[in-house]
Design an enzyme around this catalytic site. Sequence first.
Site: not given
Ligand SMILES: Cc1ncc(COP(=O)(O)O)c(C=O)c1O
Length: 385
Positions: A43, A273
Amino acid sequence: MTTPNASLPLRCWAEIDLAALERNLRLIRGSLPPHIRYVAVVKADAYGHGLQQVAARLMHAGADLFAVANIAEAAQLRELGPGWPILVLSPLLPDEDRFVAEYDVAATVSSREEVDRLEAAGRLAGRPLQVHLKIDTGMGRLGVWHERAVALASAIAEAPHLRLAGVFTHFASPDDDPAFTEEQRRRFLSALAACGLPGADPGALYVHADNSAGLETMPGASPFNAVRIGLLQFGILPHPGSFLNQVHTEPVFSFRTRVGLVKSLPAGNTVSYGRTRTLARDSTVAVLCAGYGDGIARALSNRGSVLIRGARCPILGRVTMDQTIVDVTDVPGVACGDEAVLVGSQGSDEISIGEFSRWADTIPWETLCSVTKRVPRIYKTALGT
Ligand SMILES: Cc1ncc(COP(=O)(O)O)c(C=O)c1O
Protein backbone atom coordinates in the site's frame (compact mmCIF):
# COMPACT_ATOMS: atom_id res chain seq x y z
CA MET A 1 20.37 2.07 -13.14
CA THR A 2 17.46 3.63 -15.08
CA THR A 3 16.69 7.36 -14.96
CA PRO A 4 13.29 8.92 -15.70
CA ASN A 5 14.77 11.52 -18.03
CA ALA A 6 18.30 10.73 -18.97
CA SER A 7 18.94 14.26 -20.21
CA LEU A 8 18.37 15.83 -16.79
CA PRO A 9 20.93 15.43 -14.02
CA LEU A 10 19.49 14.26 -10.72
CA ARG A 11 19.16 16.90 -7.98
CA CYS A 12 17.36 14.78 -5.37
CA TRP A 13 16.42 11.18 -5.89
CA ALA A 14 15.53 7.92 -4.16
CA GLU A 15 17.45 4.85 -5.20
CA ILE A 16 15.42 1.65 -5.03
CA ASP A 17 17.37 -1.58 -5.10
CA LEU A 18 14.93 -4.12 -6.51
CA ALA A 19 17.50 -6.89 -6.37
CA ALA A 20 17.81 -6.34 -2.60
CA LEU A 21 14.01 -6.43 -2.38
CA GLU A 22 13.96 -9.80 -4.10
CA ARG A 23 16.70 -11.14 -1.84
CA ASN A 24 14.80 -9.85 1.20
CA LEU A 25 11.62 -11.65 0.27
CA ARG A 26 13.52 -14.89 -0.23
CA LEU A 27 15.29 -14.45 3.13
CA ILE A 28 12.05 -13.74 4.98
CA ARG A 29 10.37 -16.72 3.34
CA GLY A 30 13.35 -18.88 4.18
CA SER A 31 13.04 -17.92 7.85
CA LEU A 32 9.39 -19.00 8.02
CA PRO A 33 7.86 -22.48 8.15
CA PRO A 34 7.14 -23.70 4.61
CA HIS A 35 3.35 -23.71 5.00
CA ILE A 36 3.27 -19.95 5.67
CA ARG A 37 2.12 -17.93 2.67
CA TYR A 38 3.48 -14.46 1.99
CA VAL A 39 1.14 -11.49 1.75
CA ALA A 40 3.18 -8.56 0.44
CA VAL A 41 1.91 -5.26 1.80
CA VAL A 42 2.41 -2.75 -1.02
CA LYS A 43 0.00 0.00 0.00
CA ALA A 44 0.90 3.70 -0.18
CA ASP A 45 2.83 3.21 -3.42
CA ALA A 46 4.66 0.28 -1.86
CA TYR A 47 5.74 2.48 1.06
CA GLY A 48 6.93 5.12 -1.41
CA HIS A 49 9.13 2.69 -3.36
CA GLY A 50 6.81 2.55 -6.41
CA LEU A 51 3.87 0.14 -6.48
CA GLN A 52 4.22 -1.40 -9.91
CA GLN A 53 8.01 -1.80 -9.87
CA VAL A 54 7.97 -3.33 -6.39
CA ALA A 55 5.00 -5.61 -7.03
CA ALA A 56 6.43 -6.85 -10.33
CA ARG A 57 9.64 -7.83 -8.56
CA LEU A 58 7.80 -9.44 -5.66
CA MET A 59 5.66 -11.43 -8.10
CA HIS A 60 8.87 -12.71 -9.64
CA ALA A 61 10.26 -13.50 -6.18
CA GLY A 62 7.20 -15.53 -5.18
CA ALA A 63 4.76 -13.40 -3.17
CA ASP A 64 1.40 -15.14 -2.86
CA LEU A 65 -0.98 -12.23 -2.35
CA PHE A 66 -0.71 -8.42 -2.49
CA ALA A 67 -2.32 -6.14 0.06
CA VAL A 68 -3.15 -2.55 -0.92
CA ALA A 69 -5.04 0.20 0.86
CA ASN A 70 -7.77 1.00 -1.62
CA ILE A 71 -9.39 0.37 -4.99
CA ALA A 72 -7.23 2.95 -6.80
CA GLU A 73 -4.09 1.10 -5.70
CA ALA A 74 -5.69 -2.22 -6.63
CA ALA A 75 -6.46 -0.88 -10.12
CA GLN A 76 -2.84 0.17 -10.55
CA LEU A 77 -1.69 -3.28 -9.47
CA ARG A 78 -4.19 -5.03 -11.70
CA GLU A 79 -2.57 -3.30 -14.71
CA LEU A 80 0.34 -5.69 -14.17
CA GLY A 81 -1.85 -8.59 -15.18
CA PRO A 82 -4.87 -10.69 -14.36
CA GLY A 83 -4.84 -13.45 -11.82
CA TRP A 84 -2.59 -12.06 -9.08
CA PRO A 85 -4.60 -12.16 -5.86
CA ILE A 86 -5.13 -8.71 -4.36
CA LEU A 87 -6.61 -7.80 -0.97
CA VAL A 88 -7.93 -4.30 -0.31
CA LEU A 89 -7.27 -3.57 3.37
CA SER A 90 -9.33 -0.40 3.93
CA PRO A 91 -13.12 -0.17 4.05
CA LEU A 92 -14.82 0.53 0.72
CA LEU A 93 -17.09 3.43 0.07
CA PRO A 94 -20.50 2.28 -1.21
CA ASP A 95 -19.81 3.54 -4.73
CA GLU A 96 -16.56 1.56 -4.80
CA ASP A 97 -18.26 -1.81 -4.22
CA ARG A 98 -18.74 -2.62 -7.92
CA PHE A 99 -14.99 -2.29 -8.53
CA VAL A 100 -14.37 -5.38 -6.40
CA ALA A 101 -15.78 -7.38 -9.31
CA GLU A 102 -14.32 -5.16 -12.02
CA TYR A 103 -10.73 -5.47 -10.72
CA ASP A 104 -11.21 -8.98 -9.36
CA VAL A 105 -9.96 -8.19 -5.86
CA ALA A 106 -10.85 -9.35 -2.36
CA ALA A 107 -12.47 -6.84 -0.01
CA THR A 108 -12.04 -6.57 3.76
CA VAL A 109 -15.29 -6.85 5.70
CA SER A 110 -15.86 -5.79 9.29
CA SER A 111 -19.61 -5.28 9.46
CA ARG A 112 -22.99 -6.66 8.43
CA GLU A 113 -23.56 -3.56 6.32
CA GLU A 114 -20.48 -4.34 4.23
CA VAL A 115 -21.53 -7.97 3.84
CA ASP A 116 -24.96 -6.92 2.56
CA ARG A 117 -23.53 -4.31 0.20
CA LEU A 118 -20.97 -6.68 -1.28
CA GLU A 119 -23.55 -9.47 -1.60
CA ALA A 120 -25.63 -7.02 -3.66
CA ALA A 121 -22.57 -6.08 -5.76
CA GLY A 122 -21.84 -9.78 -6.35
CA ARG A 123 -25.42 -10.43 -7.39
CA LEU A 124 -25.19 -7.53 -9.84
CA ALA A 125 -21.89 -8.85 -11.21
CA GLY A 126 -23.38 -12.32 -11.55
CA ARG A 127 -20.59 -14.04 -9.64
CA PRO A 128 -19.35 -14.37 -6.07
CA LEU A 129 -16.99 -11.70 -4.74
CA GLN A 130 -14.07 -12.60 -2.51
CA VAL A 131 -13.88 -11.23 1.00
CA HIS A 132 -11.48 -11.46 3.94
CA LEU A 133 -13.24 -11.28 7.30
CA LYS A 134 -11.37 -8.93 9.61
CA ILE A 135 -11.57 -9.56 13.33
CA ASP A 136 -10.73 -6.83 15.83
CA THR A 137 -8.75 -8.47 18.62
CA GLY A 138 -7.67 -5.21 20.27
CA MET A 139 -6.46 -2.80 17.61
CA GLY A 140 -9.72 -0.85 17.82
CA ARG A 141 -9.65 0.11 14.16
CA LEU A 142 -11.10 -2.17 11.47
CA GLY A 143 -12.72 -5.55 12.03
CA VAL A 144 -15.71 -6.98 13.83
CA TRP A 145 -15.11 -7.20 17.57
CA HIS A 146 -13.79 -10.71 18.22
CA GLU A 147 -16.66 -11.68 20.52
CA ARG A 148 -19.11 -10.88 17.73
CA ALA A 149 -17.29 -12.56 14.85
CA VAL A 150 -19.50 -15.65 14.67
CA ALA A 151 -22.59 -13.78 13.46
CA LEU A 152 -20.60 -12.05 10.71
CA ALA A 153 -18.89 -15.27 9.61
CA SER A 154 -22.34 -16.91 9.36
CA ALA A 155 -23.69 -13.99 7.34
CA ILE A 156 -20.81 -14.41 4.88
CA ALA A 157 -21.33 -18.18 4.69
CA GLU A 158 -25.02 -17.64 3.93
CA ALA A 159 -24.42 -15.00 1.24
CA PRO A 160 -24.55 -16.77 -2.14
CA HIS A 161 -22.55 -14.08 -3.90
CA LEU A 162 -19.69 -13.93 -1.41
CA ARG A 163 -16.77 -16.31 -1.02
CA LEU A 164 -14.67 -16.24 2.13
CA ALA A 165 -11.04 -16.10 0.94
CA GLY A 166 -9.39 -15.11 4.21
CA VAL A 167 -9.69 -14.20 7.88
CA PHE A 168 -7.33 -11.82 9.61
CA THR A 169 -6.55 -9.57 12.52
CA HIS A 170 -4.01 -6.81 13.13
CA PHE A 171 -1.76 -6.31 16.14
CA ALA A 172 -1.73 -3.00 18.02
CA SER A 173 1.73 -3.16 19.66
CA PRO A 174 3.68 -6.10 18.28
CA ASP A 175 6.96 -4.19 18.62
CA ASP A 176 6.73 -3.34 22.31
CA ASP A 177 3.98 -5.29 24.05
CA PRO A 178 4.45 -9.04 23.65
CA ALA A 179 1.90 -9.81 26.37
CA PHE A 180 -0.88 -7.91 24.60
CA THR A 181 0.17 -9.38 21.24
CA GLU A 182 -0.13 -12.81 22.81
CA GLU A 183 -3.59 -11.91 24.08
CA GLN A 184 -4.56 -10.81 20.57
CA ARG A 185 -3.32 -14.13 19.17
CA ARG A 186 -5.40 -15.96 21.77
CA ARG A 187 -8.52 -13.91 20.98
CA PHE A 188 -8.02 -14.51 17.25
CA LEU A 189 -7.66 -18.26 17.74
CA SER A 190 -10.79 -18.40 19.92
CA ALA A 191 -12.75 -16.40 17.37
CA LEU A 192 -11.58 -18.72 14.57
CA ALA A 193 -12.61 -21.75 16.60
CA ALA A 194 -15.99 -20.22 17.45
CA CYS A 195 -16.56 -19.50 13.75
CA GLY A 196 -15.59 -23.08 12.89
CA LEU A 197 -12.68 -21.84 10.79
CA PRO A 198 -9.35 -23.65 10.57
CA GLY A 199 -6.18 -21.80 11.60
CA ALA A 200 -3.22 -23.37 9.87
CA ASP A 201 -5.24 -25.34 7.31
CA PRO A 202 -3.18 -25.09 4.16
CA GLY A 203 -6.31 -24.92 2.00
CA ALA A 204 -7.51 -21.92 0.05
CA LEU A 205 -8.41 -19.79 3.06
CA TYR A 206 -5.75 -17.28 4.13
CA VAL A 207 -5.51 -16.92 7.91
CA HIS A 208 -3.17 -14.07 8.79
CA ALA A 209 -2.18 -11.87 11.70
CA ASP A 210 1.55 -11.14 11.74
CA ASN A 211 3.10 -8.04 10.24
CA SER A 212 6.89 -7.47 10.36
CA ALA A 213 7.05 -6.92 14.12
CA GLY A 214 4.62 -9.79 14.67
CA LEU A 215 7.30 -12.17 13.39
CA GLU A 216 9.27 -11.44 16.55
CA THR A 217 6.75 -13.25 18.71
CA MET A 218 5.28 -15.60 16.13
CA PRO A 219 5.36 -19.12 17.57
CA GLY A 220 7.56 -21.60 15.66
CA ALA A 221 4.48 -23.66 14.84
CA SER A 222 2.28 -20.73 13.89
CA PRO A 223 -1.41 -21.52 14.21
CA PHE A 224 -2.00 -19.33 11.12
CA ASN A 225 -1.00 -19.93 7.52
CA ALA A 226 0.07 -16.53 6.18
CA VAL A 227 1.98 -13.39 7.20
CA ARG A 228 1.46 -9.80 6.01
CA ILE A 229 4.81 -8.13 5.53
CA GLY A 230 5.53 -4.51 4.67
CA LEU A 231 8.52 -2.87 6.33
CA LEU A 232 10.83 -5.86 6.66
CA GLN A 233 10.75 -6.66 2.95
CA PHE A 234 12.23 -3.19 2.39
CA GLY A 235 15.13 -4.16 4.65
CA ILE A 236 13.99 -2.06 7.60
CA LEU A 237 13.64 -3.39 11.13
CA PRO A 238 10.46 -2.49 13.04
CA HIS A 239 12.60 -1.14 15.90
CA PRO A 240 16.34 -0.76 16.48
CA GLY A 241 16.81 -3.71 18.86
CA SER A 242 14.78 -6.15 16.80
CA PHE A 243 16.17 -9.67 16.57
CA LEU A 244 14.79 -9.74 13.04
CA ASN A 245 18.26 -8.42 12.17
CA GLN A 246 19.12 -12.13 12.13
CA VAL A 247 17.14 -12.42 8.89
CA HIS A 248 19.83 -10.18 7.32
CA THR A 249 17.58 -8.20 5.02
CA GLU A 250 19.22 -5.24 3.27
CA PRO A 251 17.92 -1.69 2.81
CA VAL A 252 16.10 -1.25 -0.49
CA PHE A 253 15.71 2.52 -0.29
CA SER A 254 18.27 5.29 -0.17
CA PHE A 255 17.67 9.04 -0.43
CA ARG A 256 20.22 11.32 -2.03
CA THR A 257 20.71 14.88 -3.16
CA ARG A 258 23.54 17.11 -4.33
CA VAL A 259 25.40 20.16 -3.17
CA GLY A 260 24.13 23.21 -5.11
CA LEU A 261 26.35 25.87 -3.60
CA VAL A 262 29.34 26.11 -1.26
CA LYS A 263 30.10 29.36 0.52
CA SER A 264 31.79 30.89 3.54
CA LEU A 265 29.94 32.67 6.30
CA PRO A 266 31.46 34.58 9.21
CA ALA A 267 31.09 33.60 12.87
CA GLY A 268 28.08 35.24 14.49
CA ASN A 269 25.97 35.06 11.33
CA THR A 270 22.63 33.27 11.55
CA VAL A 271 21.50 30.62 9.09
CA SER A 272 18.12 30.13 7.39
CA TYR A 273 14.56 31.20 8.25
CA GLY A 274 13.79 32.26 11.77
CA ARG A 275 17.51 32.71 12.57
CA THR A 276 17.45 29.63 14.79
CA ARG A 277 21.17 28.90 14.40
CA THR A 278 24.10 31.26 15.03
CA LEU A 279 27.47 30.21 13.67
CA ALA A 280 30.01 29.79 16.47
CA ARG A 281 32.97 29.96 14.07
CA ASP A 282 33.82 31.12 10.59
CA SER A 283 32.14 28.38 8.56
CA THR A 284 31.92 26.79 5.18
CA VAL A 285 28.36 25.79 4.42
CA ALA A 286 26.91 23.70 1.61
CA VAL A 287 23.43 24.43 0.33
CA LEU A 288 21.77 21.14 -0.69
CA CYS A 289 19.31 20.84 -3.60
CA ALA A 290 16.49 19.42 -1.45
CA GLY A 291 14.19 20.48 1.36
CA TYR A 292 10.84 19.59 2.83
CA GLY A 293 9.38 19.85 -0.68
CA ASP A 294 11.25 16.63 -1.34
CA GLY A 295 10.72 14.86 1.97
CA ILE A 296 13.39 16.18 4.33
CA ALA A 297 11.19 16.77 7.36
CA ARG A 298 11.35 20.30 8.74
CA ALA A 299 11.77 18.62 12.13
CA LEU A 300 15.33 17.80 11.05
CA SER A 301 16.18 21.50 11.36
CA ASN A 302 19.33 21.80 13.52
CA ARG A 303 19.08 18.05 14.28
CA GLY A 304 19.97 15.84 11.36
CA SER A 305 23.17 15.26 9.42
CA VAL A 306 23.98 14.18 5.88
CA LEU A 307 26.97 12.36 4.43
CA ILE A 308 29.22 14.28 2.03
CA ARG A 309 32.59 12.88 0.98
CA GLY A 310 32.04 10.17 3.58
CA ALA A 311 31.77 12.66 6.48
CA ARG A 312 28.77 13.56 8.65
CA CYS A 313 27.74 17.18 8.03
CA PRO A 314 25.20 18.63 10.49
CA ILE A 315 22.11 20.46 9.26
CA LEU A 316 22.32 24.17 10.13
CA GLY A 317 19.14 26.11 10.86
CA ARG A 318 15.74 25.37 9.41
CA VAL A 319 15.15 23.01 6.53
CA THR A 320 13.43 25.04 3.80
CA MET A 321 11.18 23.95 0.94
CA ASP A 322 13.85 23.50 -1.71
CA GLN A 323 17.16 23.80 0.14
CA THR A 324 18.86 22.53 3.27
CA ILE A 325 22.06 24.06 4.62
CA VAL A 326 24.78 21.90 6.16
CA ASP A 327 28.11 22.57 7.83
CA VAL A 328 31.07 21.39 5.73
CA THR A 329 33.76 23.42 7.51
CA ASP A 330 35.62 20.26 8.52
CA VAL A 331 35.27 18.49 5.17
CA PRO A 332 37.91 19.59 2.69
CA GLY A 333 37.13 20.01 -1.00
CA VAL A 334 33.31 19.96 -0.96
CA ALA A 335 32.15 21.25 -4.34
CA CYS A 336 28.98 22.03 -6.24
CA GLY A 337 27.55 18.77 -7.60
CA ASP A 338 28.86 16.53 -4.80
CA GLU A 339 26.45 13.83 -3.68
CA ALA A 340 24.91 14.25 -0.22
CA VAL A 341 23.34 11.17 1.34
CA LEU A 342 20.25 11.73 3.45
CA VAL A 343 19.50 8.03 4.00
CA GLY A 344 21.94 5.37 2.89
CA SER A 345 25.64 4.72 2.91
CA GLN A 346 28.63 6.62 1.61
CA GLY A 347 32.23 5.67 2.27
CA SER A 348 32.30 3.71 5.50
CA ASP A 349 29.35 5.47 7.13
CA GLU A 350 25.62 4.96 6.86
CA ILE A 351 22.57 6.95 7.90
CA SER A 352 19.80 4.42 8.39
CA ILE A 353 16.19 5.31 7.81
CA GLY A 354 15.64 4.60 11.51
CA GLU A 355 18.20 7.24 12.48
CA PHE A 356 16.85 9.76 9.97
CA SER A 357 13.32 9.13 11.28
CA ARG A 358 14.33 9.48 14.95
CA TRP A 359 15.89 12.89 14.21
CA ALA A 360 12.48 13.91 12.89
CA ASP A 361 10.60 12.30 15.81
CA THR A 362 8.86 9.95 13.45
CA ILE A 363 8.94 6.35 12.22
CA PRO A 364 10.36 4.81 9.03
CA TRP A 365 6.85 4.13 7.67
CA GLU A 366 6.09 7.87 7.73
CA THR A 367 9.50 8.87 6.39
CA LEU A 368 9.02 6.60 3.38
CA CYS A 369 5.54 7.96 2.72
CA SER A 370 6.83 11.53 2.97
CA VAL A 371 9.25 11.40 0.05
CA THR A 372 7.36 13.56 -2.42
CA LYS A 373 6.51 12.98 -6.04
CA ARG A 374 9.10 15.57 -7.06
CA VAL A 375 11.72 12.98 -6.17
CA PRO A 376 12.44 10.53 -9.01
CA ARG A 377 12.73 6.89 -8.01
CA ILE A 378 15.76 5.37 -9.66
CA TYR A 379 15.59 1.59 -9.94
CA LYS A 380 18.56 -0.71 -9.61
CA THR A 381 17.39 -3.95 -11.11
CA ALA A 382 20.41 -6.23 -11.52
CA LEU A 383 20.35 -9.23 -9.19
CA GLY A 384 24.07 -9.08 -8.39
CA THR A 385 25.34 -10.99 -5.40
C1 LIG B 1 -3.36 -4.15 8.20
C2 LIG B 1 -1.89 -4.12 8.00
N1 LIG B 1 -1.22 -5.27 7.85
C3 LIG B 1 0.11 -5.32 7.68
C4 LIG B 1 0.85 -4.16 7.63
C5 LIG B 1 2.34 -4.25 7.42
O1 LIG B 1 3.03 -3.84 8.55
P1 LIG B 1 4.61 -3.74 8.56
O2 LIG B 1 4.98 -2.68 7.59
O3 LIG B 1 4.94 -3.36 9.95
O4 LIG B 1 5.13 -5.08 8.17
C6 LIG B 1 0.22 -2.93 7.80
C7 LIG B 1 1.00 -1.69 7.79
O5 LIG B 1 0.63 -0.61 8.10
C8 LIG B 1 -1.19 -2.91 7.99
O6 LIG B 1 -1.86 -1.76 8.16
